[in-house]
Design a protein around this motif. Structure first.
Motif, short mmCIF file in Angstrom:
data_model
loop_
_atom_site.label_atom_id
_atom_site.label_comp_id
_atom_site.label_asym_id
_atom_site.label_seq_id
_atom_site.Cartn_x
_atom_site.Cartn_y
_atom_site.Cartn_z
N MET A 1 0.83 -1.19 0.00
CA MET A 1 0.00 0.00 0.00
C MET A 1 0.87 1.25 0.00
N PHE A 2 0.37 2.27 -0.65
CA PHE A 2 1.09 3.54 -0.70
C PHE A 2 0.23 4.59 0.02
N ILE A 3 0.76 5.08 1.14
CA ILE A 3 0.01 6.05 1.96
C ILE A 3 0.75 7.38 1.95
N THR A 4 0.02 8.45 1.71
CA THR A 4 0.66 9.78 1.75
C THR A 4 0.07 10.61 2.88
N ILE A 5 0.91 11.47 3.43
CA ILE A 5 0.47 12.38 4.49
C ILE A 5 0.70 13.80 3.98
N VAL A 89 4.66 1.83 1.68
CA VAL A 89 5.41 3.08 1.58
C VAL A 89 4.56 4.21 2.16
N ILE A 90 5.18 4.97 3.07
CA ILE A 90 4.51 6.16 3.63
C ILE A 90 5.31 7.37 3.17
N SER A 91 4.68 8.27 2.44
CA SER A 91 5.40 9.46 1.98
C SER A 91 4.86 10.72 2.64
N ASP A 92 5.78 11.46 3.23
CA ASP A 92 5.49 12.78 3.81
C ASP A 92 5.43 13.74 2.62
N ARG A 93 4.23 13.98 2.11
CA ARG A 93 3.89 14.76 0.92
C ARG A 93 4.04 13.95 -0.36
N PHE A 94 3.20 14.30 -1.33
CA PHE A 94 3.27 13.73 -2.68
C PHE A 94 2.54 14.73 -3.61
N ALA A 95 1.93 14.23 -4.68
CA ALA A 95 1.42 15.13 -5.73
C ALA A 95 0.36 16.14 -5.24
N ASP A 96 -0.42 15.81 -4.21
CA ASP A 96 -1.43 16.77 -3.74
C ASP A 96 -0.78 18.06 -3.28
N SER A 126 -1.39 6.68 -14.30
CA SER A 126 -2.56 6.56 -13.43
C SER A 126 -2.17 6.25 -11.99
N PHE A 127 -0.86 6.32 -11.69
CA PHE A 127 -0.41 5.99 -10.33
C PHE A 127 -0.95 7.00 -9.30
N ALA A 128 -1.45 6.49 -8.20
CA ALA A 128 -1.97 7.37 -7.14
C ALA A 128 -1.85 6.66 -5.80
N PRO A 129 -1.84 7.42 -4.71
CA PRO A 129 -1.79 6.76 -3.40
C PRO A 129 -3.06 5.92 -3.15
N ASP A 130 -2.91 4.89 -2.32
CA ASP A 130 -4.08 4.11 -1.91
C ASP A 130 -4.87 4.87 -0.85
N LEU A 131 -4.15 5.66 -0.06
CA LEU A 131 -4.79 6.43 1.01
C LEU A 131 -3.98 7.70 1.27
N THR A 132 -4.69 8.80 1.45
CA THR A 132 -4.03 10.08 1.74
C THR A 132 -4.65 10.71 2.98
N PHE A 133 -3.80 11.03 3.94
CA PHE A 133 -4.27 11.77 5.11
C PHE A 133 -3.96 13.24 4.89
N ILE A 134 -4.95 14.08 5.06
CA ILE A 134 -4.71 15.52 4.95
C ILE A 134 -4.82 16.10 6.36
N ALA A 173 -12.81 16.45 -3.59
CA ALA A 173 -12.84 15.89 -4.95
C ALA A 173 -12.42 14.42 -4.98
N ASN A 174 -11.76 13.95 -3.92
CA ASN A 174 -11.27 12.55 -3.88
C ASN A 174 -11.68 11.87 -2.58
N PRO A 175 -13.00 11.77 -2.35
CA PRO A 175 -13.46 11.30 -1.04
C PRO A 175 -13.06 9.86 -0.70
N SER A 176 -12.85 9.02 -1.69
CA SER A 176 -12.50 7.64 -1.31
C SER A 176 -11.02 7.51 -0.98
N ARG A 177 -10.21 8.41 -1.53
CA ARG A 177 -8.75 8.34 -1.25
C ARG A 177 -8.35 9.17 -0.04
N CYS A 178 -8.99 10.31 0.16
CA CYS A 178 -8.51 11.28 1.15
C CYS A 178 -9.32 11.28 2.44
N VAL A 179 -8.61 11.41 3.55
CA VAL A 179 -9.25 11.54 4.85
C VAL A 179 -8.67 12.79 5.52
#
Ligand code: TMP
Length: 205
Positions: A1-5, A89-96, A126-134, A173-179
């Motif tokens: 899983m790829f998680i971004t914060i 993989v947990i990334s501190d920031r990504f494309a958002d 089409s690569f995107a995180p599986d989950l993004t915490f904002i 705009a991305n309710p299923s990916r972003c929390v």
């Protein structure tokens, strides 16, 4: 899983990335924590070029191109190989962050959305995180908490208010990916919220 914060300045992303890593390791996952801009030798070199110096050093278009150059290196050399090996993989920031800072932060007057999305699509396909915490916080509070003053921390408060709104728009705009997480809470409370979400989504007990 790829998680971004994601989030503005002083939201505690880095601390949360480490706590989430420990949590996942307790569950037996192999985890790579990383950050943007950066994560590879080349991307860390670009980080210094982009972030050190005067606020007016780059236009939002130049910045966008550099963030995506760094991001491609990061993706190709670190994120994708780790995911392929079955690591999380947990990334501190990504494309958002690029959308929030270089588009919303500049009041939509820097790079236009169409060009930004074109660069995004060329780089990530089409690569995107599986989950993004904002991590969301009033920028007045976040800026007081932020440590070393890099370029964006020197921007005026209006910039930071716009990018906060930008992150909230991205979440909408991305309710299923972003929390969206209230980052005005304690470190422990924020960490608890992140772990709960990860458990709910990925661990069947
Ligand atoms: P940080 O390590 O404190 O998060 O600092 C990174 C800085 O880079 C932060 O001010 C936000 C900025 N940034 C962008 O403006 N666009 C991007 O795409 C990324 C990844 C970061």
């Amino acid at each position: 899983m790829f998680i971004t914060i994601e989030g503005g300045e002083g939201t505690g992303k880095t601390t949360q990335a480490v706590l989430l890593r420990h949590f996942l390791e307790e569950y037996g996952r192999e985890v790579v924590t990383t950050r943007e801009p950066g994560g590879t030798i080349g991307a860390e070199e670009l980080r210094n070029v982009i972030l050190k110096g005067d606020v007016t050093k780059w236009s939002s278009i130049s910045e966008t191109l550099m963030y995506y150059a760094a991001r491609y290196d990061h993706l190709e050399k670190k994120i994708l190989p780790a995911l392929k090996e079955g690591k999380w993989v947990i990334s501190d920031r990504f494309a958002d962050s690029t959308l929030a800072y270089q588009y919303y932060g500049y009041n939509k007057q820097g790079i236009c959305l169409e060009d930004l999305m074109a660069i995004h699509n060329v780089t990530l396909k089409s690569f995107a995180p599986d989950l993004t915490f904002i991590l969301d916080i009033d920028p007045e509070i976040g800026l007081r908490r932020a440590g070393e003053k890099l370029r964006f921390e020197k921007m005026d408060i209006e910039f930071h208010k716009r990018l906060r709104e930008g992150f909230l728009e991205i979440a909408k705009a991305n309710p299923s990916r972003c929390v969206v997480i209230d980052a005005n809470k304690s470190i422990e409370e924020i960490s608890f919220a992140l772990k709960l979400e990860v458990k709910k989504r990925f661990f069947k007990e």
